[in-house]
Design a protein around this motif. Structure first.
Motif, mmCIF file in Angstrom:
data_model
loop_
_atom_site.group_PDB
_atom_site.id
_atom_site.type_symbol
_atom_site.label_atom_id
_atom_site.label_comp_id
_atom_site.label_asym_id
_atom_site.label_seq_id
_atom_site.Cartn_x
_atom_site.Cartn_y
_atom_site.Cartn_z
ATOM 1 N N GLY A 61 -1.680 -14.117 14.234
ATOM 2 C CA GLY A 61 -3.152 -14.533 14.528
ATOM 3 C C GLY A 61 -4.069 -13.538 14.124
ATOM 4 O O GLY A 61 -5.231 -13.717 14.254
ATOM 5 N N THR A 62 -3.801 -12.215 13.968
ATOM 6 C CA THR A 62 -4.409 -11.339 13.563
ATOM 7 C C THR A 62 -4.138 -10.507 12.445
ATOM 8 O O THR A 62 -2.996 -10.045 12.203
ATOM 9 C CB THR A 62 -4.701 -10.066 14.663
ATOM 10 O OG1 THR A 62 -5.247 -10.896 15.856
ATOM 11 C CG2 THR A 62 -5.674 -9.199 14.411
ATOM 12 N N VAL A 63 -4.965 -10.285 11.165
ATOM 13 C CA VAL A 63 -4.286 -9.746 9.932
ATOM 14 C C VAL A 63 -5.297 -8.506 9.909
ATOM 15 O O VAL A 63 -6.587 -8.701 10.171
ATOM 16 C CB VAL A 63 -4.713 -10.823 9.104
ATOM 17 C CG1 VAL A 63 -4.474 -9.779 7.671
ATOM 18 C CG2 VAL A 63 -3.762 -11.943 9.051
ATOM 19 N N ARG A 64 -4.671 -7.433 9.966
ATOM 20 C CA ARG A 64 -5.621 -6.213 9.648
ATOM 21 C C ARG A 64 -5.446 -5.561 8.282
ATOM 22 O O ARG A 64 -4.176 -5.238 7.781
ATOM 23 C CB ARG A 64 -5.149 -5.106 10.649
ATOM 24 C CG ARG A 64 -5.449 -5.451 12.145
ATOM 25 C CD ARG A 64 -5.038 -4.377 12.883
ATOM 26 N NE ARG A 64 -5.274 -4.926 14.509
ATOM 27 C CZ ARG A 64 -6.188 -4.768 15.099
ATOM 28 N NH1 ARG A 64 -7.364 -4.203 14.671
ATOM 29 N NH2 ARG A 64 -6.253 -5.322 16.333
ATOM 30 N N VAL A 65 -6.422 -5.243 7.874
ATOM 31 C CA VAL A 65 -6.522 -4.512 6.235
ATOM 32 C C VAL A 65 -7.399 -3.562 6.125
ATOM 33 O O VAL A 65 -8.222 -3.403 7.367
ATOM 34 C CB VAL A 65 -6.529 -5.886 5.210
ATOM 35 C CG1 VAL A 65 -5.605 -6.676 5.486
ATOM 36 C CG2 VAL A 65 -8.076 -6.364 5.286
ATOM 37 N N ASN A 66 -7.159 -2.840 5.041
ATOM 38 C CA ASN A 66 -8.294 -1.812 4.876
ATOM 39 C C ASN A 66 -9.527 -2.352 4.100
ATOM 40 O O ASN A 66 -8.997 -3.281 2.882
ATOM 41 C CB ASN A 66 -7.745 -0.473 4.331
ATOM 42 C CG ASN A 66 -7.139 0.214 5.411
ATOM 43 O OD1 ASN A 66 -7.372 0.359 6.600
ATOM 44 N ND2 ASN A 66 -5.744 0.534 5.125
ATOM 45 N N ARG A 67 -10.672 -1.902 3.951
ATOM 46 C CA ARG A 67 -11.567 -2.428 2.830
ATOM 47 C C ARG A 67 -11.287 -1.853 1.747
ATOM 48 O O ARG A 67 -10.699 -0.885 1.503
ATOM 49 C CB ARG A 67 -13.048 -1.358 3.548
ATOM 50 C CG ARG A 67 -14.090 -2.021 2.727
ATOM 51 C CD ARG A 67 -15.519 -1.409 3.069
ATOM 52 N NE ARG A 67 -16.467 -1.944 2.036
ATOM 53 C CZ ARG A 67 -17.777 -1.790 2.679
ATOM 54 N NH1 ARG A 67 -18.048 -1.237 3.547
ATOM 55 N NH2 ARG A 67 -18.527 -1.985 1.403
ATOM 56 N N GLY A 68 -11.241 -2.949 0.759
ATOM 57 C CA GLY A 68 -11.192 -2.592 -0.422
ATOM 58 C C GLY A 68 -9.723 -3.005 -1.021
ATOM 59 O O GLY A 68 -9.477 -3.033 -2.372
ATOM 60 N N ASP A 69 -8.858 -3.465 0.078
ATOM 61 C CA ASP A 69 -7.730 -4.011 -0.343
ATOM 62 C C ASP A 69 -7.621 -5.409 -0.833
ATOM 63 O O ASP A 69 -8.674 -6.077 -0.601
ATOM 64 C CB ASP A 69 -6.833 -4.226 0.973
ATOM 65 C CG ASP A 69 -6.340 -2.862 1.498
ATOM 66 O OD1 ASP A 69 -6.749 -1.858 0.768
ATOM 67 O OD2 ASP A 69 -5.844 -2.934 2.629
ATOM 68 N N THR A 70 -6.913 -5.603 -2.015
ATOM 69 C CA THR A 70 -6.933 -6.986 -2.456
ATOM 70 C C THR A 70 -5.803 -8.086 -1.688
ATOM 71 O O THR A 70 -4.528 -7.290 -1.575
ATOM 72 C CB THR A 70 -6.339 -6.733 -4.101
ATOM 73 O OG1 THR A 70 -7.204 -6.339 -4.646
ATOM 74 C CG2 THR A 70 -6.299 -8.294 -4.493
ATOM 75 N N LEU A 71 -6.382 -8.816 -1.162
ATOM 76 C CA LEU A 71 -5.326 -9.789 -0.289
ATOM 77 C C LEU A 71 -5.154 -10.851 -0.970
ATOM 78 O O LEU A 71 -5.741 -11.681 -1.682
ATOM 79 C CB LEU A 71 -6.278 -10.148 0.940
ATOM 80 C CG LEU A 71 -7.155 -9.265 1.597
ATOM 81 C CD1 LEU A 71 -7.505 -9.714 2.953
ATOM 82 C CD2 LEU A 71 -6.204 -7.743 2.009
ATOM 83 N N ILE A 72 -3.680 -10.970 -1.117
ATOM 84 C CA ILE A 72 -3.137 -12.339 -1.573
ATOM 85 C C ILE A 72 -2.366 -12.847 -0.454
ATOM 86 O O ILE A 72 -1.272 -12.597 0.357
ATOM 87 C CB ILE A 72 -1.827 -11.934 -2.680
ATOM 88 C CG1 ILE A 72 -2.689 -11.439 -3.840
ATOM 89 C CG2 ILE A 72 -1.402 -13.187 -3.047
ATOM 90 C CD1 ILE A 72 -2.069 -10.170 -4.507
ATOM 91 N N ILE A 73 -3.189 -14.056 0.104
ATOM 92 C CA ILE A 73 -2.703 -14.809 1.265
ATOM 93 C C ILE A 73 -2.075 -16.026 0.957
ATOM 94 O O ILE A 73 -2.543 -16.863 0.056
ATOM 95 C CB ILE A 73 -4.010 -15.064 2.436
ATOM 96 C CG1 ILE A 73 -4.532 -13.629 2.814
ATOM 97 C CG2 ILE A 73 -3.580 -15.926 3.292
ATOM 98 C CD1 ILE A 73 -5.771 -13.886 3.815
ATOM 99 N N ASN A 74 -0.925 -16.171 1.468
ATOM 100 C CA ASN A 74 0.141 -17.332 1.298
ATOM 101 C C ASN A 74 -0.151 -18.197 2.624
ATOM 102 O O ASN A 74 0.562 -17.609 3.522
ATOM 103 C CB ASN A 74 1.357 -16.773 0.876
ATOM 104 C CG ASN A 74 2.447 -18.007 0.273
ATOM 105 O OD1 ASN A 74 1.816 -18.762 -0.489
ATOM 106 N ND2 ASN A 74 3.340 -18.073 0.800
#
Ligand SMILES: [Cu+2]
Length: 161
Positions: A61-74
């Protein structure tokens, strides 16, 4: 270098306070660069994230990433057709069982954004909401902090008294 009486030769004597300043500066810089802060991989990186959708929730329910990351969401659905719309980024994809959806983007805005299902999937559909948290890029912040501390330390060490 020292002569037979143990006096320093060749170099002008350096006041003790300057050595102190240099030591303190080095310590602060090392601390800034190496302090173990609760962050997973701070350098921009590619993140493959699988989000499972079912009526009426996303997992995780919560996704944490860092600014600048490339997200490939499936996006995978385990029951009916679900959508994923990311607030703030204005991106969307859809998935149905056996047919996952994919979304690729760079998380270039920091903050907390909701992602929501954008396909009417049942009566609790409006509550099918998750959260994307884009944190600051700590590597970058640490580099800036280390530079500032070095600058201040150097000024302290070489200040003419
Ligand atoms: Cu829905």
């Amino acid at each position: 270098m020292a002569d037979s009486r143990g006096r320093a030769v060749g170099l002008p004597s350096v006041p003790r306070t300057r050595w102190w300043a240099a030591g303190v500066t080095m310590s602060l810089v090392l601390l800034t660069l190496l302090a173990p802060l609760p962050v997973i991989g701070a350098a921009p990186q590619e993140r493959h994230i699988t989000i499972s959708a079912r009526s009426f929730a996303f997992e995780p329910g919560t996704v944490r990433v860092n600014r600048g990351d490339t997200l490939i969401i499936n996006l995978e659905s385990t029951d009916v057709v679900h959508g994923l719309y990311v607030d703030g980024y204005g991106l969307a994809t859809q998935a149905e069982p056996g047919r996952p959806g994919q979304l690729t983007f760079v998380a270039d805005r920091s903050g907390a954004f909701r992602f929501r299902c954008n396909v009417a999937c049942g009566n609790l559909h409006p509550f099918m909401i998750g959260k994307l948290v884009v944190g600051p890029n700590l590597t970058w912040l640490r580099a800036i902090a280390a530079t500032l501390i070095t600058a201040v330390g150097a000024m302290t060490a070489f200040w003419k008294r």
